[in-house]
Design an enzyme around this catalytic site. Structure first.
Site, PDB file in Angstrom:
ATOM      1  N   ARG B  15       0.835  -1.210   0.000  1.00 52.52           N
ATOM      2  CA  ARG B  15       0.000   0.000   0.000  1.00 52.52           C
ATOM      3  C   ARG B  15       0.872   1.263   0.000  1.00 52.52           C
ATOM      4  O   ARG B  15       0.900   2.015  -0.974  1.00 52.52           O
ATOM      5  CB  ARG B  15      -0.943  -0.010   1.214  1.00 52.52           C
ATOM      6  CG  ARG B  15      -2.082   1.009   1.148  1.00 52.52           C
ATOM      7  CD  ARG B  15      -1.709   2.430   1.526  1.00 52.52           C
ATOM      8  NE  ARG B  15      -1.160   2.577   2.857  1.00 52.52           N
ATOM      9  CZ  ARG B  15      -0.648   3.702   3.347  1.00 52.52           C
ATOM     10  NH1 ARG B  15      -0.596   4.791   2.611  1.00 52.52           N
ATOM     11  NH2 ARG B  15      -0.163   3.738   4.571  1.00 52.52           N
ATOM     12  N   HIS B 207       6.134   4.444  12.594  1.00 54.11           N
ATOM     13  CA  HIS B 207       6.156   4.442  11.120  1.00 54.11           C
ATOM     14  C   HIS B 207       7.219   5.450  10.693  1.00 54.11           C
ATOM     15  O   HIS B 207       6.905   6.596  10.360  1.00 54.11           O
ATOM     16  CB  HIS B 207       4.761   4.836  10.621  1.00 54.11           C
ATOM     17  CG  HIS B 207       4.583   4.734   9.144  1.00 54.11           C
ATOM     18  ND1 HIS B 207       3.876   3.727   8.537  1.00 54.11           N
ATOM     19  CD2 HIS B 207       5.004   5.540   8.125  1.00 54.11           C
ATOM     20  CE1 HIS B 207       3.866   3.903   7.214  1.00 54.11           C
ATOM     21  NE2 HIS B 207       4.542   4.993   6.942  1.00 54.11           N
ATOM     22  N   HIS B 209      10.272   7.181   8.460  1.00 54.40           N
ATOM     23  CA  HIS B 209      10.770   7.336   7.102  1.00 54.40           C
ATOM     24  C   HIS B 209      12.263   7.580   7.165  1.00 54.40           C
ATOM     25  O   HIS B 209      12.771   8.184   8.124  1.00 54.40           O
ATOM     26  CB  HIS B 209      10.058   8.510   6.408  1.00 54.40           C
ATOM     27  CG  HIS B 209       8.777   8.096   5.758  1.00 54.40           C
ATOM     28  ND1 HIS B 209       8.284   8.696   4.617  1.00 54.40           N
ATOM     29  CD2 HIS B 209       7.890   7.119   6.068  1.00 54.40           C
ATOM     30  CE1 HIS B 209       7.144   8.123   4.266  1.00 54.40           C
ATOM     31  NE2 HIS B 209       6.879   7.161   5.135  1.00 54.40           N
ATOM     32  N   CYS B 240      10.852   8.409  -2.158  1.00 53.79           N
ATOM     33  CA  CYS B 240      10.332   9.763  -2.101  1.00 53.79           C
ATOM     34  C   CYS B 240       9.748  10.043  -3.477  1.00 53.79           C
ATOM     35  O   CYS B 240      10.455   9.959  -4.476  1.00 53.79           O
ATOM     36  CB  CYS B 240      11.440  10.750  -1.777  1.00 53.79           C
ATOM     37  SG  CYS B 240      10.876  12.457  -1.769  1.00 53.79           S
ATOM     38  N   ASN B 249      10.011   5.475   2.869  1.00 54.10           N
ATOM     39  CA  ASN B 249       9.702   4.472   3.879  1.00 54.10           C
ATOM     40  C   ASN B 249      10.966   3.754   4.364  1.00 54.10           C
ATOM     41  O   ASN B 249      11.859   3.453   3.578  1.00 54.10           O
ATOM     42  CB  ASN B 249       8.787   3.400   3.277  1.00 54.10           C
ATOM     43  CG  ASN B 249       7.375   3.896   3.059  1.00 54.10           C
ATOM     44  OD1 ASN B 249       6.716   4.366   3.973  1.00 54.10           O
ATOM     45  ND2 ASN B 249       6.903   3.799   1.831  1.00 54.10           N
TER      46      ASN B 249
END
Lengths: 302, 302
Positions: B15, B207, B209, B240, B249
């Site tokens: 996703r 989460h 990055h 990105c 991520n």
């Protein structure tokens, strides 16, 4: 967390970075780049290597570079020196600091410098002692501290043994290298905690590689244990010699980002640091792998 | 350091990764990839998004993917859901978990979902409640926890305010996102220490990055504070959106490397994880940015 108020970043790009790049950077560009580094706030720059140009043709212009760069009084200009012959060049070039090197692992030492560990010390001894007599400071690089490409695991005892002998010969600072970038934070904590029982933190620098992305996490652990000296290469220059685009040296610009944002002073001017990175990237003709440089290139990435 | 004995890696590549890739991955390839992920040891896979395909055309095949993948009993298959309309699709597709989302920063919330923060809760409330009635678990994503592309700093109070209201509406887990990858470890420690006074660690996932390379260092801090759930994207998929090759991520494979080597169990089979990464990289037709994948591609890099 327990962070030092300030850290010294030791810039090894002109040596450890360039020696791993296929592209030969013209002497005048090296000089211009190092002069830019001298204006960025960095207080330590490893400018070249006096290893035989037969092995490291990228740095064949060692003496010329060392003699031509602008010298700031409060910056230490260092060079890698493998043996007495190399030392002559380093002394002629009047570097401030001499860096000798060897490995914690026997196989890597053999492969890298063609000698057993025990046969290396007699070669380094006159280099260290003559450098000191000539008024130079001396650092000792120990490679494969956290793992060896041939032997796998490397014991902390092996690291201590080599380090103790180097200190006994007269080095003033030890740079502990994760040469293949395998270290994980738990391992760094364990090894460093033991190592710091033998040597004071102010004599230790960490030389992390970011091959698996763990360099900044490892750095965080070292900071918490009181380490205040870290080697890095601007833009991640040098990378991994066998994998185009792969990480190698911890990137100075990425290290600086983390330190600065955590309130740990480095004395570095970020704009000038990044300008220096953009300069060498252009001369190199290929993209530098650091996260900072990736962001510089983007239009919208935050 | 104080590390948990095990951690749950929540795979968001299908996703969060794919929604940020320009290339549309054919439905059958998505299905095959997710099936490979289901065999890698992962216990949580965010398989798609029910955001209007007008905005996320890469995931227009959401229902078909959700209905066609093989379902393992002990794996949670989740999907992003923006509103009631999207929830209908998610329920029809019989996902196990519904993930709602909003931001801690007003500007980012407005820009991202066209509503003020205060106007978002009434939209999410029926989604959360109907999902729960339908027997689904619900997670709430909060973006820009450590910084906003428009506002810069984001206060921990703002994060707490949004989080508390989401929990009050019925979410069971909170995923705190460093959306623009600016967080540094000291900041993570400060914010998380405060946040953990309000919510128990088992209800929180991080989460991170890796835009500036700090994701693993931030992860280390979170681990030390007791967090045991981490979102990541295989191979660093998604990157990105505006900078080709730039990180976004946190990469599952890099996260796994660090955890596994620190002795923190993940239940993941690394070979199968990497095979799944190689598969999607091939289908994507471009190189995945993770350190692990860089090493996979090299012949000699250790």
């Amino acid at each position: 967390m327990n962070l030092p108020s300030s850290v010294t970043i030791k810039e090894v790009g002109p040596r450890d970075g360039l020696q791993n790049e296929k592209h030969f950077i013209p002497t005048e560009d090296k000089i211009e780049w190092i002069n830019m580094l001298s204006e960025s706030g960095l207080k330590y720059i490893e400018i070249t290597s006096f290893v035989n140009p037969k092995w490291i043709p990228q740095l064949a212009d060692a003496i010329q570079v060392a003699k031509s760069i602008h010298r700031e009084n409060d910056i230490t200009y260092a060079a890698l020196v493998p043996n007495e012959r190399g030392l002559q060049g380093a002394l002629e070039a009047n570097v401030d600091e001499v860096a000798v090197f060897m490995s914690a692992s026997e196989s890597h030492n053999l492969k890298n410098i063609n000698k057993s560990i025990v046969a290396t010390f007699p070669v380094l001894k006159p280099v260290i002692q003559e450098a000191i007599v000539a008024g130079k400071t001396v650092r000792g690089y120990v490679s494969t501290v956290f793992g060896c490409p041939y032997e796998g695991e490397v014991s902390t005892d092996a690291v201590l043994s080599v380090s103790e002998q180097l200190f006994a010969l007269g080095i003033q600072e030890l740079s502990l290298g994760d040469t293949i970038g395998v270290a994980n934070p738990r391992q760094v904590e364990k090894a460093l905690t033991e190592i710091l029982k033998h040597f004071p933190q102010e004599k230790i620098a960490m030389h992390f590689h970011d091959t698996r992305g763990t360099a900044l996490a490892n750095t965080l652990v070292a900071l918490n244990l009181g380490i205040t000296k870290f080697d890095s290469s601007l833009g991640g220059l040098g990378g991994c010699p066998y994998a185009p685009g792969a990480s190698g040296n911890l990137a100075t610009d990425d290290l600086h980002y983390m330190l600065e944002n955590m309130g740990v002073e480095t004395g570095i001017n970020r704009d000038q640091l990044i300008n220096a990175a953009l300069f060498i990237e252009k001369k190199l003709g290929k993209l530098l792998p650091s996260h900072t440089m990736q962001i510089e290139r983007s239009q919208n990435c935050h």
